[in-house]
Design a protein around this motif. Structure first.
Motif, PDB file in Angstrom:
ATOM      1  N   TYR A  28       6.113  -4.368   1.872  1.00 58.56           N
ATOM      2  CA  TYR A  28       5.152  -3.460   2.497  1.00 58.56           C
ATOM      3  C   TYR A  28       3.819  -4.180   2.588  1.00 58.56           C
ATOM      4  CZ  TYR A  28       3.617  -2.517  -2.329  1.00 58.56           C
ATOM      5  OH  TYR A  28       3.173  -2.651  -3.625  1.00 58.56           O
ATOM      6  N   MET A  74       1.002  -0.988  -5.945  1.00 61.07           N
ATOM      7  CA  MET A  74       0.222  -0.606  -4.770  1.00 61.07           C
ATOM      8  C   MET A  74      -1.243  -0.309  -5.099  1.00 61.07           C
ATOM      9  SD  MET A  74       3.220   1.615  -2.879  1.00 61.07           S
ATOM     10  CE  MET A  74       2.497   1.844  -1.255  1.00 61.07           C
ATOM     11  N   ILE A 119      -4.404  -2.102  -3.337  1.00 59.80           N
ATOM     12  CA  ILE A 119      -5.553  -1.372  -2.783  1.00 59.80           C
ATOM     13  C   ILE A 119      -6.851  -1.994  -3.267  1.00 59.80           C
ATOM     14  CG2 ILE A 119      -6.796   0.820  -2.855  1.00 59.80           C
ATOM     15  CD1 ILE A 119      -4.054   2.220  -2.953  1.00 59.80           C
ATOM     16  N   HIS A 159      -0.907  10.708  -2.007  1.00 61.92           N
ATOM     17  CA  HIS A 159      -0.151   9.671  -1.309  1.00 61.92           C
ATOM     18  C   HIS A 159       0.694  10.394  -0.260  1.00 61.92           C
ATOM     19  CE1 HIS A 159       2.351   6.157  -0.586  1.00 61.92           C
ATOM     20  NE2 HIS A 159       3.431   6.728  -1.111  1.00 61.92           N
ATOM     21  N   THR A 173       1.146   5.394   5.436  1.00 68.05           N
ATOM     22  CA  THR A 173       0.657   6.300   4.410  1.00 68.05           C
ATOM     23  C   THR A 173      -0.834   6.549   4.563  1.00 68.05           C
ATOM     24  OG1 THR A 173       0.006   4.644   2.740  1.00 68.05           O
ATOM     25  CG2 THR A 173       2.339   5.263   2.838  1.00 68.05           C
ATOM     26  N   TYR A 184      -2.256  -8.618   9.577  1.00 65.54           N
ATOM     27  CA  TYR A 184      -0.892  -8.119   9.443  1.00 65.54           C
ATOM     28  C   TYR A 184       0.157  -9.141   9.885  1.00 65.54           C
ATOM     29  CZ  TYR A 184       2.976  -4.769   9.526  1.00 65.54           C
ATOM     30  OH  TYR A 184       4.163  -4.128   9.305  1.00 65.54           O
ATOM     31  N   CYS A 219      -0.440  -3.458   2.458  1.00 64.06           N
ATOM     32  CA  CYS A 219      -1.627  -2.626   2.272  1.00 64.06           C
ATOM     33  C   CYS A 219      -2.675  -3.086   3.283  1.00 64.06           C
ATOM     34  CB  CYS A 219      -2.152  -2.769   0.844  1.00 64.06           C
ATOM     35  SG  CYS A 219      -3.636  -1.799   0.517  1.00 64.06           S
ATOM     36  N   CYS A 269      -5.667  -7.935   4.255  1.00 62.52           N
ATOM     37  CA  CYS A 269      -4.375  -7.316   3.999  1.00 62.52           C
ATOM     38  C   CYS A 269      -3.835  -7.818   2.661  1.00 62.52           C
ATOM     39  CB  CYS A 269      -3.377  -7.684   5.100  1.00 62.52           C
ATOM     40  SG  CYS A 269      -3.635  -6.871   6.692  1.00 62.52           S
ATOM     41  N   ASN A 318      -7.120   4.955   2.046  1.00 64.40           N
ATOM     42  CA  ASN A 318      -6.386   3.706   2.211  1.00 64.40           C
ATOM     43  C   ASN A 318      -5.115   3.996   3.004  1.00 64.40           C
ATOM     44  OD1 ASN A 318      -5.487   0.861   1.197  1.00 64.40           O
ATOM     45  ND2 ASN A 318      -3.788   2.208   0.673  1.00 64.40           N
ATOM     46  N   SER A 319      -4.493   2.944   3.530  1.00 60.99           N
ATOM     47  CA  SER A 319      -3.226   3.111   4.245  1.00 60.99           C
ATOM     48  C   SER A 319      -2.314   1.911   4.003  1.00 60.99           C
ATOM     49  CB  SER A 319      -3.491   3.268   5.747  1.00 60.99           C
ATOM     50  OG  SER A 319      -2.302   3.548   6.452  1.00 60.99           O
ATOM     51  N   HIS A 320      -1.028   2.204   3.830  1.00 70.49           N
ATOM     52  CA  HIS A 320       0.020   1.185   3.736  1.00 70.49           C
ATOM     53  C   HIS A 320       0.975   1.328   4.917  1.00 70.49           C
ATOM     54  CE1 HIS A 320      -1.163   1.128  -0.553  1.00 70.49           C
ATOM     55  NE2 HIS A 320      -0.596  -0.061  -0.605  1.00 70.49           N
ATOM     56  N   ARG A 321       1.683   0.260   5.215  1.00 69.19           N
ATOM     57  CA  ARG A 321       2.711   0.315   6.256  1.00 69.19           C
ATOM     58  C   ARG A 321       4.017  -0.272   5.727  1.00 69.19           C
ATOM     59  NH1 ARG A 321       2.164   1.521  11.520  1.00 69.19           N
ATOM     60  NH2 ARG A 321       4.002   1.172  12.818  1.00 69.19           N
TER      61      ARG A 321
END
Length: 398
Positions: A242, A297, A301, A271, A207, A384, A244, A331, A222-225
């Motif tokens: 998930y 989420m 963040i 988003h 994201t 991660y 962050c 993370c 920001n980014s999430h996976r």
């Protein structure tokens, strides 16, 4: 009626300020700035959290938020009491059309009825991804079963079927042959409801989340996976996880910023979801959501970046300059459990192993449990791989 005066506080109506939970934090943040926070919702005033009541200048209760006439009267009442409404926001994708109608009827800045389909209907989003130079998932959108079957034959099974307009993974299915596709599509309002059929993409969802101000400048990112399919989680009633991330990958940033520009977004929390193909072929645009990422989420963040996105959003709405974003610090991972699944490690075992890494551990609101889990843990991790090791421990089945 109170006329607007130069230098007077902005009149911001927050629609559904008490639900979901994170809306309360955004609404409370408005009180830190020269803003009148005016709430409209269906909850009794006395049932609102005390900190929300302390932050609201006025709360107007409706018996049903689905009743547009009631909402219209509420905005009219607040206009009569406090002057022109400067913003109408919910930060909830479900209410995008209501927001657009109110903004149109009261000439409030923001997305109105003439452009709402561009950010509400998934089929409309594809041309903006193309304008941004980001590959988009091939699709068929419409109501014709024959054309949907022809599309599936062209791209090959499996394909993904979903409503053209809708939030989240509910009613989204993966189908593997003509019979399954026919059954799914004919079940939707006798085949008359608009749907979208997409090619299947083998990849993880990444994201690009953030805030874009009134000038079109991104003031936070920001980014999430997600390395599992939320669609599959919902359809199989499985648990979810998930992560962050503390940094935004360069290609995700480039694609995400181009998408923000292509849509012409202003003064919004966004988003953006993209597939990161497992075959290394790059990013594919999935969809744009004009809201914060859901559930916990936003809190993830804040911890990952040592920041406060609730305050940043409120400052953006108020037009107050913000400090530059600092590099991320860690993370933050989310790992849920389902009540019907037996796990190898007890709740006490998980708490002991997490130790000082734990941020939250409690039950999820029932309305979100199918996708987000019945119980969840939010925790810090140095990187991660460490986050995923802990996720595996939490979700190891007995």
């Amino acid at each position: 009626m109170m006329d607007a005066m130069p230098g007077a506080p902005l009149n911001v109506v927050f629609f559904s300020p008490g639900f979901p939970d994170y809306c309360t934090s955004f609404c409370c943040a408005l009180a830190q700035f020269p803003v009148r926070a005016l709430g409209i919702g269906d909850e009794p005033y006395d049932a609102l959290p005390s900190r929300l009541k302390a932050s609201l200048t006025r709360y107007y209760r409706v018996t049903s938020m689905e009743n547009y006439d009631e909402v219209l009267r509420g905005v009219g009442f607040l206009t009569h009491e406090y002057g022109k409404i400067d913003r109408f926001e919910s930060l909830n994708e479900y209410w995008l059309v209501t927001e657009a109608r109110i903004r149109t009827d009261f000439n409030i800045p923001g997305i109105k009825c003439d452009t709402i389909d561009d950010v509400k209907r998934k089929s409309h989003m594809k041309r903006f991804f193309a304008d941004a130079g980001v590959a988009a998932i091939r699709d068929y959108a419409g109501t014709s079963l024959d054309e949907a079957l022809a599309f599936a034959h062209r791209v090959g099974y499996p394909v993904i079927v979903k409503p053209d307009s809708g939030a989240g993974a509910q009613h989204t299915q993966r189908v593997g042959d003509d019979a399954a596709l026919t059954a799914v599509l004919t079940a939707w309002n006798g085949g008359e409801a608009p749907f979208i059929v997409e090619e299947y993409v083998d990849g993880d969802i990444v994201t690009y989340d953030g805030l874009v101000d009134a000038a079109g400048t991104i003031v936070f990112e920001n980014s999430h996976r997600f390395d599992q399919s939320v669609m599959d989680v919902v359809n199989t009633d499985d648990h979810l996880h998930y992560v962050c991330l503390p940094d935004v990958r360069d290609d995700v940033r480039t694609a995400g910023r181009a998408i923000v520009v292509a849509f012409g977004l202003r003064e919004k929390f966004f988003h953006i979801e993209m597939f990161d193909r497992r075959d290394g072929a790059g990013l594919v645009g999935l969809e744009l959501n004009l809201r914060p990422p859901g559930a916990w989420m936003t809190d993830a963040i804040n911890v990952a970046h040592g920041d406060d996105v609730y305050r940043r959003w409120a400052a953006m709405v108020a037009g107050v300059p913000q400090p530059a974003q600092h590099p991320g610090v860690c993370c933050v991972a989310y790992a849920s459990r389902k009540d019907h699944i037996a796990y190898a490690h007890s709740h006490e075992d998980v708490l002991a192993r997490l130790g000082g890494q734990l941020i939250y551990a409690h039950r999820i609101e029932a309305i979100f449990a199918r996708a987000m889990g019945d119980f969840a843990y939010l925790f810090r991790a140095s990187d991660y791989p460490s986050a995923m090791d802990m996720v595996a421990y939490i979700q190891q089945k007995a």
